[in-house]
Design a protein around this motif. Structure first.
Motif, short mmCIF file in Angstrom:
data_model
loop_
_atom_site.label_atom_id
_atom_site.label_comp_id
_atom_site.label_asym_id
_atom_site.label_seq_id
_atom_site.Cartn_x
_atom_site.Cartn_y
_atom_site.Cartn_z
N UNK A 1 43.54 37.53 49.08
CA UNK A 1 44.98 37.80 49.00
C UNK A 1 45.64 36.79 48.06
N UNK A 2 45.31 36.91 46.79
CA UNK A 2 45.79 36.00 45.77
C UNK A 2 45.73 36.70 44.42
N UNK A 3 46.39 36.13 43.44
CA UNK A 3 46.26 36.68 42.09
C UNK A 3 44.85 36.52 41.56
N UNK A 4 44.21 35.40 41.87
CA UNK A 4 42.81 35.23 41.49
C UNK A 4 41.95 36.32 42.10
N UNK A 5 42.19 36.64 43.36
CA UNK A 5 41.44 37.70 44.04
C UNK A 5 41.68 39.06 43.42
N UNK A 6 42.93 39.34 43.05
CA UNK A 6 43.23 40.62 42.40
C UNK A 6 42.56 40.71 41.04
N UNK A 7 42.57 39.62 40.29
CA UNK A 7 41.92 39.60 38.98
C UNK A 7 40.41 39.82 39.15
N UNK A 8 39.84 39.16 40.13
CA UNK A 8 38.40 39.29 40.40
C UNK A 8 38.05 40.74 40.76
N UNK A 9 38.90 41.38 41.57
CA UNK A 9 38.67 42.78 41.97
C UNK A 9 38.74 43.71 40.76
N UNK A 10 39.71 43.50 39.89
CA UNK A 10 39.84 44.34 38.68
C UNK A 10 38.64 44.20 37.77
N UNK A 11 38.19 42.97 37.61
CA UNK A 11 37.03 42.74 36.73
C UNK A 11 35.77 43.40 37.29
N UNK A 12 35.62 43.35 38.60
CA UNK A 12 34.40 43.91 39.21
C UNK A 12 34.44 45.44 39.26
#
Length: 131
Positions: free
Chosen positions: A117-128
């Motif tokens: 639940x973070x911007x880092x987490x959202x970025x990681x999800x998009x990349x994957x």
């Protein structure tokens, strides 16, 4: 899911308190504090205050939103190391305790990362999810 909620609570809680209770006071009183700010490393009070503002305002905000979280936690860890071990070295434990609590919390955030639940987490999800 509970791990990610716990990391969210830790980030937003500790980051918010750091930002509001410590960083904003330094930022809004910069002109008054810049000449007399404690300088335990001998870098000059103005520079030391700017470093503290960078850590306690800018980096705390990044921790709250979870962007570059591990890197953003490190300047706060450094600031708390200086506060606990240098600036308050001769003070009673009750005076330096808060610096060590922040040191532990932001050290844990630096080691664990921000959670989903973070911007880092959202970025990681998009990349994957990219093909």
């Amino acid at each position: 899911m509970f791990l990610d909620l716990g990391l969210l609570l830790l980030r937003v809680g500790a980051g918010g308190i750091m930002l509001l209770a410590h960083g904003m006071g330094k930022l809004t009183n910069y002109s008054v504090m810049s000449a007399q700010f404690p300088d335990p490393l001998g870098l000059g009070p103005t520079f030391t205050l700017l470093v503290a503002i960078f850590a306690e305002v800018f980096c705390a905000f990044l921790v709250i939103i979870g962007l570059s979280t591990r890197w953003a936690a490190l300047p706060i860890v450094g600031t708390m190391l200086a506060a606990g071990f240098l600036q308050h070295a001769r003070d009673a434990w009750q005076v330096k305790e808060l610096a060590f609590v922040y040191l532990i919390v932001f050290g844990a955030i630096a080691l664990t990362g921000p959670g989903a639940f973070s911007l880092d987490g959202m970025i990681r999800m998009r990349r994957s999810s990219r093909p």
